[in-house]
Design an enzyme around this catalytic site. Structure first.
Site, short mmCIF file in Angstrom:
data_model
loop_
_atom_site.label_atom_id
_atom_site.label_comp_id
_atom_site.label_asym_id
_atom_site.label_seq_id
_atom_site.Cartn_x
_atom_site.Cartn_y
_atom_site.Cartn_z
N SER A 61 0.80 -1.23 0.00
CA SER A 61 0.00 0.00 0.00
C SER A 61 0.83 1.28 0.00
CB SER A 61 -0.96 0.01 1.19
OG SER A 61 -2.04 -0.86 0.97
N LYS A 64 0.56 3.24 -3.11
CA LYS A 64 -0.59 4.09 -3.36
C LYS A 64 -0.21 5.57 -3.38
CE LYS A 64 -3.68 0.72 -1.19
NZ LYS A 64 -4.46 0.35 -0.01
N TYR A 189 -2.17 -2.70 -10.84
CA TYR A 189 -2.24 -2.49 -9.40
C TYR A 189 -1.43 -3.56 -8.65
CZ TYR A 189 -4.22 -2.10 -4.71
OH TYR A 189 -4.38 -1.97 -3.36
N TYR A 241 -4.33 3.17 7.41
CA TYR A 241 -5.57 2.39 7.42
C TYR A 241 -6.55 2.96 8.44
CZ TYR A 241 -2.46 -0.86 4.96
OH TYR A 241 -1.56 -1.42 4.08
N VAL A 259 1.19 -3.75 4.00
CA VAL A 259 1.17 -5.02 4.70
C VAL A 259 2.43 -5.85 4.46
CG1 VAL A 259 -1.33 -5.15 4.84
CG2 VAL A 259 -0.16 -6.17 2.86
#
Length: 305
Positions: A61, A64, A189, A241, A259
């Site tokens: 992540s 992102k 992705y 998160y 993660v």
């Protein structure tokens, strides 16, 4: 600084035993739960590191942040935030709740999976290969590491087990939130999440954000000050998160976790920080890495609040 970082790693390594490796991507279970490392890049370009800072891990992540930057550069902020919101959510990063039950077709923010899939879909390129090269080359440029590439084993593992992300993507497509071939978007992705880095790499990336879009070691501007500001703001509100609020209160640094065990943190006008510890807490954040950032923030008064 190095002595401080070594002390933080030593004091927090025991905490790795209290967390667990990410299991929903099977390949991530091959990580060493006891690994822990930290790197700090100050805005004069100096590198300080301790622990397992050379261990490679996939961005997950953290990528992102990269896709959000490129989406804004390619489309402008207005177009991006027509497709993706900028509000925090109390749901988990891969939740379908805020899309379906709440009838929120527009994902809440770019740091949850649905939002990141939407921003990835906005990156310009004539092919998936060209789009991925853009993501990879930008990551290499900002980190100063031309050897960065994807971990093919993790990529294949994500692609084989990414059913939740497929649901999110097809739901977005069915509501005209994303355009293009869903499987191509998902493949892009999965690839961006599988880009492999180490603590020093993400600390360098964070130092660029801390320096308002300028590479500290060369003086080159790679993103605008406005894009840097937008990204750091969303990192504060959404980057950890559904633990983002707690992280902001107790640590107070713009940060993005993954993660794979990494946390990238940018302290405006001061430094970039990269932490790696694959043992995760219940929210999906590095359990010992979060403790290191808390103690580092307290010791150096890093909170922006």
């Amino acid at each position: 600084m190095k002595r401080l970082l070594e002390t933080l790693v030593e004091n927090n390594r025991e905490i790795t035993k209290k967390g667990n490796l990410a299991s929903y991507i099977p390949e991530l279970l091959n990580a060493d739960k006891n690994d822990l490392g930290v790197a700090v890049i100050t805005l004069d370009g100096k590198v300080h590191s301790a622990g397992d800072c050379s261990k490679k891990f996939t961005m997950q992540s953290i990528s992102k942040v990269v896709s959000l930057i490129l989406a804004i550069q390619d489309n402008g902020k207005e177009r991006v935030f027509e497709k993706v919101g900028m509000e925090p959510t109390g749901d988990s990063f891969n939740s379908i709740v805020n899309l379906e039950i709440k009838q929120k077709v527009k994902p809440y923010n770019p740091m949850i999976n649905a939002g990141a899939i939407a921003t990835t879909a906005l990156i310009y390129g004539v092919s998936e290969e060209e789009k991925f090269e853009k993501i990879l080359n930008f990551t290499r440029k900002v980190t100063g590491n031309n050897d960065i590439d994807i971990n093919k084993s993790v990529y294949k593992s994500e692609k084989l087990t990414g059913d939740r992300n497929r649901y999110l993507a097809y739901y977005l497509k069915s509501n005209n939130t994303i355009d293009g071939d869903v499987e191509d978007i998902l493949d892009l992705y999965f690839k961006q999440c599988s880009i492999e880095v180490n603590c020093i790499d993400i600390a360098k990336f964070a130092s660029m954000l801390a320096n308002d879009g300028i590479l500290p070691w060369s003086g080159e501007r790679v993103i605008s000050r406005e894009v840097s500001r937008i990204v750091k703001t969303i990192m504060v509100t959404c980057g950890m998160y559904d633990a983002s609020g707690k992280f902001a209160v107790h640590i107070g640094i713009p940060a993005k976790s993954g993660v794979g065990g990494g946390i990238m943190a940018a302290v405006p006008k001061r430094m970039g920080i990269g932490v790696y510890g694959p043992s995760l807490d219940k929210k999906g954040n590095s359990i010992a890495g979060t403790h290191i950032l808390k103690e580092l923030s307290d010791e150096l008064d890093l909170s922006i609040f």
